[in-house]
Design a protein around this motif. Structure first.
Motif, PDB file in Angstrom:
ATOM      1  N   SER A   1       5.779  20.543   9.744  1.00 29.03           N
ATOM      2  CA  SER A   1       7.015  19.926   9.277  1.00 29.03           C
ATOM      3  C   SER A   1       6.767  19.057   8.050  1.00 29.03           C
ATOM      4  O   SER A   1       7.586  19.011   7.131  1.00 29.03           O
ATOM      5  CB  SER A   1       7.645  19.086  10.391  1.00 29.03           C
ATOM      6  OG  SER A   1       8.218  19.898  11.392  1.00 29.03           O
ATOM      7  N   LEU A   2       5.622  18.384   8.021  1.00 30.19           N
ATOM      8  CA  LEU A   2       5.299  17.536   6.871  1.00 30.19           C
ATOM      9  C   LEU A   2       5.170  18.366   5.597  1.00 30.19           C
ATOM     10  O   LEU A   2       5.681  17.986   4.534  1.00 30.19           O
ATOM     11  CB  LEU A   2       3.989  16.789   7.124  1.00 30.19           C
ATOM     12  CG  LEU A   2       4.072  15.376   7.681  1.00 30.19           C
ATOM     13  CD1 LEU A   2       2.673  14.820   7.897  1.00 30.19           C
ATOM     14  CD2 LEU A   2       4.865  14.479   6.759  1.00 30.19           C
ATOM     15  N   VAL A   3       4.481  19.497   5.698  1.00 32.04           N
ATOM     16  CA  VAL A   3       4.257  20.321   4.505  1.00 32.04           C
ATOM     17  C   VAL A   3       5.537  21.048   4.096  1.00 32.04           C
ATOM     18  O   VAL A   3       5.965  20.990   2.935  1.00 32.04           O
ATOM     19  CB  VAL A   3       3.123  21.331   4.742  1.00 32.04           C
ATOM     20  CG1 VAL A   3       2.959  22.243   3.523  1.00 32.04           C
ATOM     21  CG2 VAL A   3       1.811  20.609   5.030  1.00 32.04           C
ATOM     22  N   LEU A   4       6.155  21.739   5.058  1.00 30.69           N
ATOM     23  CA  LEU A   4       7.316  22.568   4.740  1.00 30.69           C
ATOM     24  C   LEU A   4       8.585  21.750   4.574  1.00 30.69           C
ATOM     25  O   LEU A   4       9.462  22.122   3.785  1.00 30.69           O
ATOM     26  CB  LEU A   4       7.519  23.624   5.835  1.00 30.69           C
ATOM     27  CG  LEU A   4       6.302  24.515   6.149  1.00 30.69           C
ATOM     28  CD1 LEU A   4       6.637  25.478   7.283  1.00 30.69           C
ATOM     29  CD2 LEU A   4       5.839  25.267   4.915  1.00 30.69           C
ATOM     30  N   GLY A   5       8.684  20.640   5.298  1.00 23.91           N
ATOM     31  CA  GLY A   5       9.907  19.847   5.278  1.00 23.91           C
ATOM     32  C   GLY A   5       9.887  18.639   4.382  1.00 23.91           C
ATOM     33  O   GLY A   5      10.934  18.028   4.135  1.00 23.91           O
ATOM     34  N   VAL A   6       8.702  18.259   3.874  1.00 19.36           N
ATOM     35  CA  VAL A   6       8.602  17.102   2.972  1.00 19.36           C
ATOM     36  C   VAL A   6       7.882  17.481   1.676  1.00 19.36           C
ATOM     37  O   VAL A   6       8.386  17.226   0.585  1.00 19.36           O
ATOM     38  CB  VAL A   6       7.875  15.913   3.645  1.00 19.36           C
ATOM     39  CG1 VAL A   6       7.746  14.742   2.665  1.00 19.36           C
ATOM     40  CG2 VAL A   6       8.609  15.462   4.894  1.00 19.36           C
TER      41      VAL A   6
ATOM     42  N   TRP B   1       0.910   8.713   8.203  1.00 17.03           N
ATOM     43  CA  TRP B   1       0.259   9.286   9.381  1.00 17.03           C
ATOM     44  C   TRP B   1      -0.635   8.237  10.050  1.00 17.03           C
ATOM     45  O   TRP B   1      -0.599   8.046  11.268  1.00 17.03           O
ATOM     46  CB  TRP B   1      -0.558  10.508   8.981  1.00 17.03           C
ATOM     47  CG  TRP B   1      -1.158  11.211  10.157  1.00 17.03           C
ATOM     48  CD1 TRP B   1      -2.311  10.872  10.824  1.00 17.03           C
ATOM     49  CD2 TRP B   1      -0.624  12.351  10.840  1.00 17.03           C
ATOM     50  NE1 TRP B   1      -2.536  11.726  11.865  1.00 17.03           N
ATOM     51  CE2 TRP B   1      -1.512  12.648  11.901  1.00 17.03           C
ATOM     52  CE3 TRP B   1       0.500  13.153  10.646  1.00 17.03           C
ATOM     53  CZ2 TRP B   1      -1.307  13.718  12.768  1.00 17.03           C
ATOM     54  CZ3 TRP B   1       0.705  14.221  11.513  1.00 17.03           C
ATOM     55  CH2 TRP B   1      -0.184  14.488  12.558  1.00 17.03           C
ATOM     56  N   LYS B   2      -1.459   7.568   9.240  1.00 16.90           N
ATOM     57  CA  LYS B   2      -2.363   6.558   9.792  1.00 16.90           C
ATOM     58  C   LYS B   2      -1.614   5.423  10.467  1.00 16.90           C
ATOM     59  O   LYS B   2      -2.087   4.845  11.455  1.00 16.90           O
ATOM     60  CB  LYS B   2      -3.248   5.981   8.671  1.00 16.90           C
ATOM     61  CG  LYS B   2      -4.380   6.869   8.222  1.00 16.90           C
ATOM     62  CD  LYS B   2      -5.308   6.082   7.313  1.00 16.90           C
ATOM     63  CE  LYS B   2      -6.613   6.820   7.103  1.00 16.90           C
ATOM     64  NZ  LYS B   2      -7.642   5.973   6.488  1.00 16.90           N
ATOM     65  N   LEU B   3      -0.447   5.088   9.946  1.00 16.34           N
ATOM     66  CA  LEU B   3       0.339   3.972  10.480  1.00 16.34           C
ATOM     67  C   LEU B   3       1.202   4.382  11.673  1.00 16.34           C
ATOM     68  O   LEU B   3       1.971   3.578  12.182  1.00 16.34           O
ATOM     69  CB  LEU B   3       1.217   3.386   9.373  1.00 16.34           C
ATOM     70  CG  LEU B   3       0.452   2.741   8.209  1.00 16.34           C
ATOM     71  CD1 LEU B   3       1.392   2.411   7.060  1.00 16.34           C
ATOM     72  CD2 LEU B   3      -0.286   1.485   8.674  1.00 16.34           C
ATOM     73  N   GLY B   4       1.090   5.617  12.109  1.00 16.70           N
ATOM     74  CA  GLY B   4       1.769   6.050  13.320  1.00 16.70           C
ATOM     75  C   GLY B   4       3.235   6.388  13.156  1.00 16.70           C
ATOM     76  O   GLY B   4       3.961   6.468  14.156  1.00 16.70           O
TER      77      GLY B   4
ATOM     78  N   PHE C   1       0.302   9.076   0.180  1.00 17.72           N
ATOM     79  CA  PHE C   1       1.465   8.397   0.765  1.00 17.72           C
ATOM     80  C   PHE C   1       1.753   8.953   2.155  1.00 17.72           C
ATOM     81  O   PHE C   1       1.941   8.194   3.114  1.00 17.72           O
ATOM     82  CB  PHE C   1       2.672   8.580  -0.159  1.00 17.72           C
ATOM     83  CG  PHE C   1       3.995   8.277   0.474  1.00 17.72           C
ATOM     84  CD1 PHE C   1       4.358   6.975   0.794  1.00 17.72           C
ATOM     85  CD2 PHE C   1       4.897   9.304   0.753  1.00 17.72           C
ATOM     86  CE1 PHE C   1       5.590   6.696   1.380  1.00 17.72           C
ATOM     87  CE2 PHE C   1       6.124   9.043   1.332  1.00 17.72           C
ATOM     88  CZ  PHE C   1       6.470   7.738   1.652  1.00 17.72           C
ATOM     89  N   LEU C   2       1.763  10.271   2.286  1.00 19.77           N
ATOM     90  CA  LEU C   2       1.985  10.882   3.604  1.00 19.77           C
ATOM     91  C   LEU C   2       0.834  10.539   4.547  1.00 19.77           C
ATOM     92  O   LEU C   2       1.041  10.315   5.748  1.00 19.77           O
ATOM     93  CB  LEU C   2       2.130  12.391   3.469  1.00 19.77           C
ATOM     94  CG  LEU C   2       3.330  12.893   2.657  1.00 19.77           C
ATOM     95  CD1 LEU C   2       3.334  14.421   2.602  1.00 19.77           C
ATOM     96  CD2 LEU C   2       4.644  12.383   3.224  1.00 19.77           C
ATOM     97  N   GLY C   3      -0.392  10.493   4.013  1.00 21.48           N
ATOM     98  CA  GLY C   3      -1.534  10.117   4.830  1.00 21.48           C
ATOM     99  C   GLY C   3      -1.428   8.689   5.334  1.00 21.48           C
ATOM    100  O   GLY C   3      -1.803   8.393   6.481  1.00 21.48           O
TER     101      GLY C   3
ATOM    102  N   GLU D   1       0.823  -1.210   0.000  1.00 21.98           N
ATOM    103  CA  GLU D   1       0.000   0.000   0.000  1.00 21.98           C
ATOM    104  C   GLU D   1       0.861   1.266   0.000  1.00 21.98           C
ATOM    105  O   GLU D   1       0.627   2.203  -0.758  1.00 21.98           O
ATOM    106  CB  GLU D   1      -0.945  -0.011   1.206  1.00 21.98           C
ATOM    107  CG  GLU D   1      -1.988  -1.112   1.115  1.00 21.98           C
ATOM    108  CD  GLU D   1      -3.284  -0.769   1.834  1.00 21.98           C
ATOM    109  OE1 GLU D   1      -3.637   0.430   1.886  1.00 21.98           O
ATOM    110  OE2 GLU D   1      -3.942  -1.697   2.321  1.00 21.98           O
ATOM    111  N   VAL D   2       1.871   1.303   0.865  1.00 20.67           N
ATOM    112  CA  VAL D   2       2.714   2.483   0.962  1.00 20.67           C
ATOM    113  C   VAL D   2       3.450   2.727  -0.357  1.00 20.67           C
ATOM    114  O   VAL D   2       3.523   3.857  -0.858  1.00 20.67           O
ATOM    115  CB  VAL D   2       3.709   2.337   2.137  1.00 20.67           C
ATOM    116  CG1 VAL D   2       4.737   3.455   2.113  1.00 20.67           C
ATOM    117  CG2 VAL D   2       2.964   2.314   3.463  1.00 20.67           C
ATOM    118  N   LYS D   3       3.976   1.666  -0.937  1.00 20.99           N
ATOM    119  CA  LYS D   3       4.750   1.784  -2.177  1.00 20.99           C
ATOM    120  C   LYS D   3       3.883   2.283  -3.334  1.00 20.99           C
ATOM    121  O   LYS D   3       4.330   3.098  -4.150  1.00 20.99           O
ATOM    122  CB  LYS D   3       5.374   0.435  -2.535  1.00 20.99           C
ATOM    123  CG  LYS D   3       6.213   0.462  -3.793  1.00 20.99           C
ATOM    124  CD  LYS D   3       6.876  -0.888  -4.065  1.00 20.99           C
ATOM    125  CE  LYS D   3       5.875  -1.899  -4.551  1.00 20.99           C
ATOM    126  NZ  LYS D   3       6.548  -3.155  -5.026  1.00 20.99           N
ATOM    127  N   ALA D   4       2.644   1.815  -3.417  1.00 16.26           N
ATOM    128  CA  ALA D   4       1.777   2.197  -4.540  1.00 16.26           C
ATOM    129  C   ALA D   4       1.541   3.705  -4.570  1.00 16.26           C
ATOM    130  O   ALA D   4       1.613   4.340  -5.628  1.00 16.26           O
ATOM    131  CB  ALA D   4       0.452   1.448  -4.452  1.00 16.26           C
TER     132      ALA D   4
END
Length: 490
Positions: free
Chosen positions: A225-230, A204-207, A199-201, A171-174
């Motif tokens: 950090s997720l938005v500005l740093g990734v 997040w869901k997986l902790g 992918f980021l979601g 799932e993550v890879k797709a």
């Protein structure tokens, strides 16, 4: 006259409130670890336009909406509590170039993106003029596909793979691979951008961002950090891919759309400049942070160059200026029209969220390739309202439509409703005849033209017009009339 300097963080002394301060606001739920979670490889579900209404009532749609609003709200400037009864409150803003202390998962993801970008140097584009995308992009995608599992295992925490058991990689890879364009079509667009957001979601869901020490961070700090740093570094990789391999816009309306390739930086970037809020306030619907650039500054190349390193909206505009020539109002009429909004960046942010829902999530050509697994599920959200049917969806409607399932009734409003009071699509703002161009949902519908200046005379090219003539409905002149953003007068 030179534009004012970009707003910066005005205070870092007061401590942020605990995360529980916004527990009443929607957040994407983190799943409890379980080796028995039923992962399954994401699969295509949207095969015709008639499938779009189901998507707009799905758990995946709900989760996408909650996650975008969660990230967007975190970027809004904050009112900080006064340090004493005699001092006034201060404001903290979150520019791209401000010092940050990113959590380790964010730092690791950024390093992984650097590795992905370095692969471009390994696969140079084929030489010679080409009408469409460079076929070397297909080889680049092959290299990424060969290395993706190794990269994910190297840069994501081991507990992700050990705590969830088999299936999580699929799932993550797709969603990660889906975020870098289509090797088959040699294109990139907002559907691929949506895949990277998913992918980021998933993480997040997986902790992934709930590790040791992260729970003590202030409200919205991890999201920022997720938005500005990734996400912004991801956009930089994408822009280099577009320039290197001449990727075509995917699902774009061309000049009639907001942007050839991206949409989310306009949502996140406008949020950075909205009216300041407290940690318990909802999203602001109008107003700007003190010292923010004017919306009309997007038409001034000098102002764009000044702000593009600190703001995602201006960074996206800067990329347009890098790749397009001619007057801004001519090659980007929708963005030019939005530059006349009178009620500040909060109004623009609200309109951008509405437009994203209508022009990205509700359009079959964009969402048809989005796959559904267990983390972003095709299953119906039992609390979803029946989505409003747009003209675009109506053109794909089957003749034997089944009634909605019991209990779906009016239901709970879509996750966007808190910020925008919007249904599944923008009511009363259909696509125009001929070319189905976008109509930005924040100018008065039917307006004959912008009524406020757009930054004066552009730095280059002829003066911007004060009104765009519109032809008679159904005629060729109407098909090629410049679209109006129907929210600038509200």
């Amino acid at each position: 006259m030179d534009p004012p300097p970009p707003p910066t963080s005005q205070s870092s002394t007061p401590t942020a409130p605990p995360p529980s301060s916004t527990s009443n606001l929607p957040r994407l739920a983190v799943l409890p670890p379980s080796k028995t979670h039923p992962f399954h490889p994401p699969a295509k579900r949207i095969n015709t336009g008639a499938d779009v209404p189901h998507f707009l009532s799905s758990l995946a749609y709900h989760d996408i909406g909650v996650f975008i609003l969660q990230l967007t709200r975190a970027l809004c400037p904050r009112k900080l509590a006064a340090l004493s009864s005699s001092s006034s409150g201060e404001i903290q803003t979150f520019p791209l170039d401000a010092p940050r202390s990113d959590p380790s998962p964010v730092t690791n993801l950024r390093e992984m993106l650097h590795k992905v970008e370095a692969m471009i140097d390994e696969v140079p584009p084929q030489k010679g003029p080409r009408r469409f995308g460079n076929v070397s992009f297909r080889r680049w995608c092959e290299v990424l596909d060969e290395r993706v599992e190794g990269l994910l295992k190297e840069y994501l925490p081991g507990v992700l793979w050990e705590g969830w058991g088999e299936g999580v990689m699929g799932e993550v890879k797709a969603y990660f691979l889906g975020g870098f364009g289509s090797a088959q079509r040699l294109d990139y667009g907002t559907g691929h951008e949506l895949s990277f957001l998913a992918f980021l979601g998933c993480l997040w869901k997986l902790g992934v961002f709930e590790g040791e020490g992260e729970a003590q961070r202030g409200d919205g700090e991890v999201e920022r950090s997720l938005v500005l740093g990734v996400f912004e570094p991801y956009l930089k990789v994408i822009r280099r891919l577009i320039l290197t391999y001449n990727l075509e816009p995917a699902g774009s309306h061309g000049v009639w759309g907001l942007d050839d390739h991206a949409f989310l930086p306009y949502i996140f970037g406008s949020a950075q400049l909205t009216r300041p809020i407290t940690d318990t306030e909802p999203m602001p619907l109008e107003g700007s942070v003190p010292g923010a650039p004017q919306p009309s500054d997007v038409a001034k190349p000098a102002a764009v160059d000044l702000y593009r390193d600190s703001n995602m909206y201006f960074s996206a505009i800067g990329f347009i200026n890098d790749v397009k020539t001619g007057p801004f109002w001519e090659h980007s009429p929708i963005l030019f029209d939005i530059s006349g909004v009178k009620h500040g960046w909060g109004k623009i942010n609200k309109g951008m969220i509405k437009m994203f829902n209508a022009e990205v999530l509700s359009k079959f050509p964009v969402v048809q390739h989005f796959p559904f697994g267990s983390l972003f599920s095709w299953d119906t959200d039992p609390e979803a309202a029946v989505p409003a049917q747009s003209v675009h969806m109506a053109s794909h409607a089957p003749t034997n439509v089944k009634p909605p399932p019991a209990g779906s009734g009016s239901g709970t409003a879509a996750p966007w409703a808190q910020a925008t009071q919007m249904p599944g699509s923008v009511g009363g703002v259909p696509s125009g005849p001929g070319i189905p161009y976008s109509r930005a949902p924040w100018t008065a519908t039917g307006s004959s033209g912008p009524t406020v200046p757009r930054g004066g005379v552009p730095d280059t090219g002829p003066p911007a017009p004060t009104a765009f003539p519109r032809g008679q409905p159904g005629t060729a002149s109407n098909q090629f009339a410049v679209p109006k953003a129907p929210w600038a007068k509200d």
